[in-house]
Design a protein around this motif. Structure first.
Motif, PDB file in Angstrom:
ATOM      1  N   TYR A   1      87.191 129.558  63.450  1.00 38.80           N
ATOM      2  CA  TYR A   1      86.024 130.400  63.726  1.00 38.80           C
ATOM      3  C   TYR A   1      85.152 130.658  62.504  1.00 38.80           C
ATOM      4  O   TYR A   1      83.924 130.648  62.599  1.00 38.80           O
ATOM      5  N   LEU A   2      85.763 130.896  61.362  1.00 36.31           N
ATOM      6  CA  LEU A   2      85.012 131.347  60.191  1.00 36.31           C
ATOM      7  C   LEU A   2      84.103 130.233  59.660  1.00 36.31           C
ATOM      8  O   LEU A   2      84.492 129.060  59.658  1.00 36.31           O
ATOM      9  N   THR A   3      82.914 130.592  59.224  1.00 30.29           N
ATOM     10  CA  THR A   3      81.954 129.648  58.647  1.00 30.29           C
ATOM     11  C   THR A   3      81.873 129.896  57.152  1.00 30.29           C
ATOM     12  O   THR A   3      81.617 131.023  56.728  1.00 30.29           O
ATOM     13  N   ASP A   4      82.067 128.854  56.344  1.00 30.82           N
ATOM     14  CA  ASP A   4      82.120 129.036  54.893  1.00 30.82           C
ATOM     15  C   ASP A   4      80.800 129.506  54.308  1.00 30.82           C
ATOM     16  O   ASP A   4      80.753 130.484  53.564  1.00 30.82           O
ATOM     17  N   ARG A   5      79.705 128.794  54.629  1.00 32.14           N
ATOM     18  CA  ARG A   5      78.406 129.062  53.996  1.00 32.14           C
ATOM     19  C   ARG A   5      77.277 128.956  55.020  1.00 32.14           C
ATOM     20  O   ARG A   5      77.439 128.348  56.077  1.00 32.14           O
ATOM     21  N   PRO A   6      76.098 129.505  54.700  1.00 32.81           N
ATOM     22  CA  PRO A   6      74.952 129.373  55.612  1.00 32.81           C
ATOM     23  C   PRO A   6      74.632 127.929  55.980  1.00 32.81           C
ATOM     24  O   PRO A   6      74.209 127.657  57.108  1.00 32.81           O
ATOM     25  N   ASP A   7      74.840 126.985  55.069  1.00 37.30           N
ATOM     26  CA  ASP A   7      74.585 125.571  55.371  1.00 37.30           C
ATOM     27  C   ASP A   7      75.414 125.075  56.550  1.00 37.30           C
ATOM     28  O   ASP A   7      75.012 124.147  57.253  1.00 37.30           O
ATOM     29  N   ASP A   8      76.590 125.677  56.743  1.00 37.29           N
ATOM     30  CA  ASP A   8      77.516 125.238  57.789  1.00 37.29           C
ATOM     31  C   ASP A   8      77.343 126.008  59.095  1.00 37.29           C
ATOM     32  O   ASP A   8      78.087 125.765  60.048  1.00 37.29           O
ATOM     33  N   ALA A   9      76.391 126.912  59.140  1.00 41.95           N
ATOM     34  CA  ALA A   9      76.249 127.818  60.290  1.00 41.95           C
ATOM     35  C   ALA A   9      75.494 127.140  61.429  1.00 41.95           C
ATOM     36  O   ALA A   9      74.267 127.202  61.504  1.00 41.95           O
ATOM     37  N   HIS A  10      76.222 126.522  62.347  1.00 40.27           N
ATOM     38  CA  HIS A  10      75.597 125.882  63.502  1.00 40.27           C
ATOM     39  C   HIS A  10      74.976 126.911  64.433  1.00 40.27           C
ATOM     40  O   HIS A  10      74.150 126.574  65.295  1.00 40.27           O
TER      41      HIS A  10
ATOM     42  N   PRO B   1      58.973 138.485  58.430  1.00 43.01           N
ATOM     43  CA  PRO B   1      59.852 139.629  58.701  1.00 43.01           C
ATOM     44  C   PRO B   1      60.679 139.451  59.977  1.00 43.01           C
ATOM     45  O   PRO B   1      61.840 139.805  60.015  1.00 43.01           O
ATOM     46  N   SER B   2      60.096 138.887  61.032  1.00 43.33           N
ATOM     47  CA  SER B   2      60.836 138.716  62.273  1.00 43.33           C
ATOM     48  C   SER B   2      61.955 137.695  62.097  1.00 43.33           C
ATOM     49  O   SER B   2      63.035 137.859  62.670  1.00 43.33           O
ATOM     50  N   VAL B   3      61.715 136.650  61.311  1.00 40.08           N
ATOM     51  CA  VAL B   3      62.760 135.672  61.022  1.00 40.08           C
ATOM     52  C   VAL B   3      63.896 136.347  60.260  1.00 40.08           C
ATOM     53  O   VAL B   3      65.084 136.162  60.570  1.00 40.08           O
ATOM     54  N   GLY B   4      63.535 137.159  59.271  1.00 35.77           N
ATOM     55  CA  GLY B   4      64.540 137.848  58.473  1.00 35.77           C
ATOM     56  C   GLY B   4      65.369 138.811  59.297  1.00 35.77           C
ATOM     57  O   GLY B   4      66.603 138.830  59.215  1.00 35.77           O
ATOM     58  N   GLU B   5      64.691 139.622  60.107  1.00 42.18           N
ATOM     59  CA  GLU B   5      65.410 140.594  60.926  1.00 42.18           C
ATOM     60  C   GLU B   5      66.332 139.899  61.916  1.00 42.18           C
ATOM     61  O   GLU B   5      67.477 140.324  62.126  1.00 42.18           O
ATOM     62  N   ARG B   6      65.826 138.814  62.510  1.00 42.99           N
ATOM     63  CA  ARG B   6      66.638 138.083  63.481  1.00 42.99           C
ATOM     64  C   ARG B   6      67.858 137.457  62.808  1.00 42.99           C
ATOM     65  O   ARG B   6      68.968 137.485  63.357  1.00 42.99           O
ATOM     66  N   THR B   7      67.666 136.932  61.625  1.00 45.35           N
ATOM     67  CA  THR B   7      68.769 136.284  60.909  1.00 45.35           C
ATOM     68  C   THR B   7      69.830 137.292  60.505  1.00 45.35           C
ATOM     69  O   THR B   7      71.033 137.055  60.683  1.00 45.35           O
ATOM     70  N   VAL B   8      69.398 138.431  59.963  1.00 46.00           N
ATOM     71  CA  VAL B   8      70.358 139.461  59.543  1.00 46.00           C
ATOM     72  C   VAL B   8      71.166 139.955  60.731  1.00 46.00           C
ATOM     73  O   VAL B   8      72.385 140.143  60.649  1.00 46.00           O
ATOM     74  N   ARG B   9      70.496 140.151  61.880  1.00 47.28           N
ATOM     75  CA  ARG B   9      71.212 140.598  63.086  1.00 47.28           C
ATOM     76  C   ARG B   9      72.244 139.564  63.526  1.00 47.28           C
ATOM     77  O   ARG B   9      73.367 139.911  63.889  1.00 47.28           O
ATOM     78  N   LYS B  10      71.868 138.295  63.503  1.00 50.46           N
ATOM     79  CA  LYS B  10      72.801 137.237  63.903  1.00 50.46           C
ATOM     80  C   LYS B  10      74.014 137.178  62.984  1.00 50.46           C
ATOM     81  O   LYS B  10      75.153 137.040  63.432  1.00 50.46           O
TER      82      LYS B  10
ATOM     83  N   LEU C   1      73.038 129.338  63.487  1.00 49.74           N
ATOM     84  CA  LEU C   1      71.710 129.715  63.001  1.00 49.74           C
ATOM     85  C   LEU C   1      70.748 128.550  63.216  1.00 49.74           C
ATOM     86  O   LEU C   1      71.147 127.382  63.100  1.00 49.74           O
ATOM     87  N   THR C   2      69.484 128.851  63.495  1.00 53.50           N
ATOM     88  CA  THR C   2      68.479 127.798  63.595  1.00 53.50           C
ATOM     89  C   THR C   2      68.127 127.302  62.205  1.00 53.50           C
ATOM     90  O   THR C   2      68.457 127.941  61.191  1.00 53.50           O
ATOM     91  N   ALA C   3      67.461 126.170  62.138  1.00 55.98           N
ATOM     92  CA  ALA C   3      67.061 125.615  60.839  1.00 55.98           C
ATOM     93  C   ALA C   3      66.171 126.594  60.085  1.00 55.98           C
ATOM     94  O   ALA C   3      66.290 126.767  58.865  1.00 55.98           O
ATOM     95  N   GLU C   4      65.288 127.276  60.809  1.00 52.57           N
ATOM     96  CA  GLU C   4      64.386 128.244  60.189  1.00 52.57           C
ATOM     97  C   GLU C   4      65.170 129.433  59.628  1.00 52.57           C
ATOM     98  O   GLU C   4      64.899 129.914  58.514  1.00 52.57           O
ATOM     99  N   GLU C   5      66.146 129.902  60.383  1.00 53.07           N
ATOM    100  CA  GLU C   5      66.963 131.036  59.943  1.00 53.07           C
ATOM    101  C   GLU C   5      67.822 130.669  58.733  1.00 53.07           C
ATOM    102  O   GLU C   5      67.963 131.455  57.789  1.00 53.07           O
ATOM    103  N   LYS C   6      68.394 129.464  58.762  1.00 48.63           N
ATOM    104  CA  LYS C   6      69.170 129.001  57.604  1.00 48.63           C
ATOM    105  C   LYS C   6      68.304 128.960  56.358  1.00 48.63           C
ATOM    106  O   LYS C   6      68.707 129.408  55.283  1.00 48.63           O
ATOM    107  N   GLN C   7      67.112 128.418  56.509  1.00 52.51           N
ATOM    108  CA  GLN C   7      66.219 128.284  55.363  1.00 52.51           C
ATOM    109  C   GLN C   7      65.842 129.644  54.795  1.00 52.51           C
ATOM    110  O   GLN C   7      65.826 129.850  53.572  1.00 52.51           O
TER     111      GLN C   7
END
Length: 440
Positions: free
Chosen positions: A202-211, A9-18, A213-219
């Motif tokens: 500035y715009l990021t196409d997909r989560p895979d390209d999101a520098h 849950p903390s990973v999810g909440e952190r990712t959504v906020r980011k 986000l951490t690897a855990e957040e991307k996953q």
């Protein structure tokens, strides 16, 4: 497993906020620029109509012809964005519409305006549905109504900012002998060109390209989105042809059309309507008064979308606001009190704007990502034909009757129809969880 459940849950909440912080403010800014460049014609009309000899009916047609070009190129544009990527395609859209707006400053007659407004629709086609599709690349179904509403609050913000700025430019900038309404197009077109260049970087196409986000957040994000996507594809995988023939998509398109008639009927004509309340108001004062309904609309929009996300309910949350807007228009038609008229314009704006968050959460409930690219574009392109009908009908009725009263009744009728069509959607279509069977 227990440790994973505690961490998840903390990973999810952190990712959504980011994701919220990274994406929403930027696309919010882009939509402010886009919508202002679309409706600033309404502010220009305070001087432009007289300068170019435009009747109310001609101005209505000039306002609405934008949506013909928009309609013709909407679906191809959204398909191309899905293929080439949001960053490149959205940047192209923004730069091209900014250039058209700048050139509009040199229009000399109605024919020039017809051509330029049509080209503006062609240039901007794909931006709004492209952003709606882009949001589905990054947000789960449960967060989408809030994301859509935060993005679309730019509708209100563009007028809150644009109303005083546009009218101030008209009253105070007359450089090189060029009237203020012409400078308004130049000075409001330049930010679009700048934003288009910034978008590319500035715009990021997909989560895979999101520098960012951490690897855990991307996953986590990829897994969540893939789960929803898999559930939709397991239920039904639509081809482009099937999406275009899907009765659910056309039902949503018809609902959106009826709402957009009211949105742009009011959007293009509100400065003129407010000016009619008192001939003593300067252009700048008209702009300041015009801010009031949009402040009310923006606040209502955010609160209503949050309620929709919190309850998981979409159907009634989309059906109630247009009915509220219709009541506001009817009261406006019957009153001569300027204070009550402005308040009721706030009610109308709140009703129209509060519809968007819950409504745009609907297509992603039954369309997979690729199908959504076509479905959202179809809904938006058909719906935006209402942007032609609303301003033109209001101009025609004002020309025919000498007042805007008949036009306000016309717009209220469409908002009531919007509410009824939304209520006619089968409840299963709005199931909170995309894994559920969805049918209309």
């Amino acid at each position: 497993m227990n440790q994973e459940q505690a961490v998840q849950p903390s990973v999810g909440e952190r990712t959504v906020r980011k994701v919220m912080r990274r994406i929403i403010p930027f696309i919010f800014l882009l939509y402010i620029v886009a919508f202002l460049d679309r409706v600033n014609l309404g502010y220009a009309a305070l001087e432009m109509n007289q300068a170019l000899g435009l009747t109310a009916e001609v101005f209505g047609l000039v306002s609405g012809i934008f949506f013909i070009g928009y309609f013709l190129f909407e679906i191809p544009s959204n398909i191309l964005m899905h293929r080439v990527g949001a960053r490149i395609w959205i940047a192209r859209i923004i730069v091209s519409w900014g250039l058209v707006v700048i050139v509009t400053a040199w229009a000399q007659n109605a024919v020039h305006l017809y051509l330029l407004r049509f080209l503006l629709g062609v240039a901007e086609a794909g931006f709004f549905p492209g952003i709606i599709l882009y949001i589905t690349y990054w947000f789960r179904a449960r967060e989408q109504a809030r994301a859509f509403a935060l993005f679309m609050t730019a509708l209100a913000a563009s007028n809150i900012i644009g109303a005083p700025v546009s009218t101030w430019i008209m009253d105070h900038i007359n450089w090189f002998g060029m009237p203020g309404w012409r400078w308004m197009f130049i000075l409001e077109g330049i930010p679009a060109v700048i934003c288009g260049v910034v978008t590319y970087f500035y715009l990021t196409d997909r989560p895979d390209d999101a520098h960012w986000l951490t690897a855990e957040e991307k996953q986590w994000l990829k897994a969540e989105l893939a789960r929803e996507q898999k559930a939709k594809q397991a239920r039904k995988r639509y081809t482009t042809k099937e999406v275009l023939a899907n009765p659910r998509v056309w039902h949503l398109a018809l609902i959106y059309l009826t709402l957009v008639v009211g949105l742009y009927g009011i959007g293009f004509w509100m400065p003129t309507i407010i000016k009619l309340l008192s001939s003593k108001l300067t252009n700048t004062q008209v702009g300041l008064v015009t801010m009031i309904p949009y402040v009310i609309g923006g606040l209502a929009m955010i609160g209503w979308a949050r309620r929709s996300d919190r309850t998981g309910e979409r159907r009634m949350h989309a059906a109630i606001p247009p009915a509220v807007g219709a009541i506001g228009l009817i009261v406006c038609a019957f009153t001569d009190d300027p204070y009550l008229s402005v308040l009721m314009m706030g009610v109308v704006t709140a009703g129209i704007y509060s519809f968007f968050g819950p409504f745009w959460a609907l297509p992603a409930l039954f369309l997979s990502e690729e199908a959504a690219a076509v479905g959202i574009a179809l809904i938006n392109s058909i719906g935006n034909l209402g942007g032609f009908l609303g301003p033109y009908a209001l101009g025609y009725l004002k020309e025919a009757t000498g007042s805007v009263t008949a036009g306000l009744f016309f717009l209220s009728g469409f908002l009531i129809l919007c509410s009824l069509l939304t209520l006619a959607i089968n409840r299963q279509t709005l199931a909170q969880h995309p894994e559920e069977d969805i049918s209309m």
